[in-house]
Design an enzyme around this catalytic site. Structure first.
Site, PDB file in Angstrom:
ATOM      1  N   GLU A  44       0.828  -1.279  -0.073  1.00 39.25           N
ATOM      2  CA  GLU A  44      -0.074   0.015   0.162  1.00 39.25           C
ATOM      3  C   GLU A  44       1.010   1.301   0.263  1.00 39.25           C
ATOM      4  OE1 GLU A  44      -3.529   1.771   2.782  1.00 39.25           O
ATOM      5  OE2 GLU A  44      -2.491  -0.161   3.472  1.00 39.25           O
ATOM      6  N   LYS A 124      -9.269   2.361  -2.906  1.00 35.20           N
ATOM      7  CA  LYS A 124      -9.625   1.741  -1.375  1.00 35.20           C
ATOM      8  C   LYS A 124     -11.031   2.076  -1.150  1.00 35.20           C
ATOM      9  CE  LYS A 124      -7.558   1.085   3.374  1.00 35.20           C
ATOM     10  NZ  LYS A 124      -6.494   1.554   3.925  1.00 35.20           N
ATOM     11  N   CYS A 160      -5.793  -3.357   2.068  1.00 41.38           N
ATOM     12  CA  CYS A 160      -5.634  -3.352   3.311  1.00 41.38           C
ATOM     13  C   CYS A 160      -7.108  -3.588   4.116  1.00 41.38           C
ATOM     14  CB  CYS A 160      -4.952  -2.135   4.076  1.00 41.38           C
ATOM     15  SG  CYS A 160      -4.097  -2.403   5.393  1.00 41.38           S
TER      16      CYS A 160
END
Length: 552
Positions: A44, A124, A160
């Protein structure tokens, strides 16, 4: 279906160093290609480093990151890597429909680079807003899942937090059907978190009915430590590949042909709990110092256990010759403490110096006539002044040697032993300090080396030696009891009533709670240090300095 070879590149990046970060992408992509990979996945926010906090809100920073990303796509082609699929994290931006015409907002993005250009982007979906994370303030969430076609295989992409929350892109990918789910992570280390990650990944792999490849960054960034530990689990939750922790590493794994058995790659052994914490602290210290331009450290060597452990950690991080250990004896310093400090310095090969503080303390006392606690604190402040002077003169990073138990109850002198640029033991309670010291000595013996910490530093009663015969237990409960109360009150937010119900002595409870509540102002001014537990002082625990609330 063709076999797909995936490389997980767990690398150490630095926030804002776009050039170095993207050079690392090209270098590790080359290693992946040499290993025969079809797809290499980076952590990330690799391009920018992580976490970037409010840098994300600067349009100039986002423009710089995008330019670095585009330049990297070209450099991959120039390096003969144009056919390699490179999935990398960066900061993106978008304008949401409900705010059409407004300035673009930052996003946490995964980008596929191939054939010299950006082939796909994914923003994300889920944003963490707890513990050390405050990403609602910074990023705009994404709203769609992302599926890549890599050599005819359907590869789902999430970032994540997307796997930590039910629903969202993972559920969509489960409905659509994929051959592999890859997860780009900047997941900070804390003790026990590794099992949580693999258990969660196994659950998500079963949900999407496909293997899951989890890549995590590594290194220290301010008060966070990233431990790597990248891994792959199959659709039944079996771990078939795992990278070592706390080192850069390329983990290579093959997604077998359709219907073929899952392949097993390297599986790094799990670390002992004390070794894991110790290596996390070394990683945090190394990253903080290196990324801020320091190659050496300076600290006071008292002969006690805290400074001994910090010195050993520093020697492991920089080599003993780059550790300046200063003995700062006062009129109250015992011979055994001075001897233990010298012994430690010799064991680790430190640059050892002795600077008596009595003449300077006498000068201050001659002018101010201080007594009691004020006179004791003066000694600590003179020591702090000396260490900071050496830092200014010679360019060392000053290390504060206090531990979490002392920080919790304010058992330190502000502008004295609390001075410094970094505090390696900030999130390590006193009981764990002893455990880590014993582990480090055992590790040395097992390796055929001299234990770095003198046994007497571990076994003698802790003392600040600011007055004749002083020991810590004059002012504090025994550390095993103190740490148990602190764990309940600080880590688990239990109040006085809950502590008394568990059988703690009311006098101990009232004293500890009072000390903790009154010391918040000191904690706010304490140096940054590595987070290694679930709840560290700093970003994890945010309480007002000025408050009249007291536990009833």
């Amino acid at each position: 279906m063709a076999q797909l070879r995936i490389a997980l590149a767990q690398i150490d990046t630095c926030v804002g160093d776009l050039e170095a970060n993207t050079c690392a992408v090209v270098e590790w992509a080359r290693r992946a290609a040499d290993a025969g990979a079809d797809l290499v996945v980076f952590p990330e926010m690799t391009v920018t480093g992580y976490p970037i906090e409010d840098l994300a809100l600067r349009a100039s920073f986002r423009r710089g990151a995008e330019a670095a990303l585009v330049r990297t796509a070209g450099e991959l082609v120039a390096a003969g890597l144009g056919d390699l699929a490179v999935l990398v994290g960066t900061v993106g931006e978008k304008t949401t429909q409900e705010h059409a015409g407004a300035p673009a907002r930052p996003t946490n993005q995964a980008v596929l680079l191939q054939h010299g250009s950006v082939q796909a982007r994914y923003d994300k979906h889920h944003l963490p807003n707890y513990g050390v994370f405050d990403e609602f303030r910074i990023f705009t969430p994404g709203d769609t899942a992302c599926v890549l076609d890599i050599r005819g295989r359907r590869v789902g992409v999430v970032i994540c937090e997307d796997i930590w929350q039910d629903g969202g892109p993972v559920s969509q990918l489960a409905a659509d059907g994929i051959d592999l789910l890859v997860v780009l992570n900047g997941s900070p280390f804390e003790e026990g978190k590794g099992h949580l990650r693999t258990d969660l990944a196994a659950r998500r792999a079963r949900e999407v009915r496909a293997p899951l490849a989890y890549v995590n960054m590594v290194g220290g960034q301010d008060d966070l430590v990233f431990d790597g530990g990248s891994f792959v689990v199959t659709d039944d939750g079996t771990v078939v590949a795992r990278a070592p922790q706390f080192v850069e590493h390329l983990l290579v794994w093959d997604l077998a042909t359709d219907g073929g058995p899952a392949r097993t790659a390297e599986i790094a052994p799990a670390l002992d709990a004390d070794e894991e914490i110790y290596r996390a602290i070394v990683t945090g210290l190394t990253g903080y110092a290196r990324k801020n331009g320091f190659t050496s450290v300076v600290l006071g060597l008292s002969g006690g256990i805290d400074s001994a452990l910090v010195a050993a950690i520093s020697a492991d991080a920089f080599g003993g010759k780059n550790v300046v250990g200063v003995s700062l004896p006062s009129r109250y310093s015992s011979d055994h403490s001075k001897d233990d400090a010298a012994d430690l310095a010799q064991r680790i090969g430190a640059d050892y110096r002795v600077q008596p503080i009595a003449p300077m303390v006498d000068a201050f006392e001659g002018q101010l006539g201080l007594e009691g606690v004020a006179a004791e604190n003066l000694q600590a402040r003179v020591r702090g002044m000396i260490l900071m002077a050496l830092s200014n003169a010679e360019g060392h990073l000053v290390l504060a040697t206090g531990n979490k138990s002392e920080l919790a109850v304010g058992y330190s002198t502000i502008y004295g032993d609390a001075v410094g640029g970094y505090a390696p033991l900030k999130d390590v309670d006193k009981s764990r300090v002893w455990a880590l010291s014993r582990w480090r000595n055992r590790a040395a013996v097992d390796a055929g080396q001299i234990p770095p910490i003198p046994e007497s530093s571990i076994t003698k009663p802790p003392s600040a030696e600011l007055r004749p015969g002083q020991v810590d237990q004059d002012s504090l409960p025994p550390y095993d009891l103190l740490d148990e109360v602190l764990d309940a009150y600080v880590e688990n937010a239990e109040g006085r009533a809950e502590l008394l119900a568990r059988g703690f002595d009311p006098a101990v409870v009232d004293k500890v709670l009072s000390l903790v509540d009154r010391a918040e102002w000191k904690r706010r001014q304490y140096p940054v240090g590595p987070k290694v537990t679930a709840l560290a002082f700093g970003r994890d625990r945010r309480l007002p300095i000025t408050t009249r609330w007291r536990e009833p």
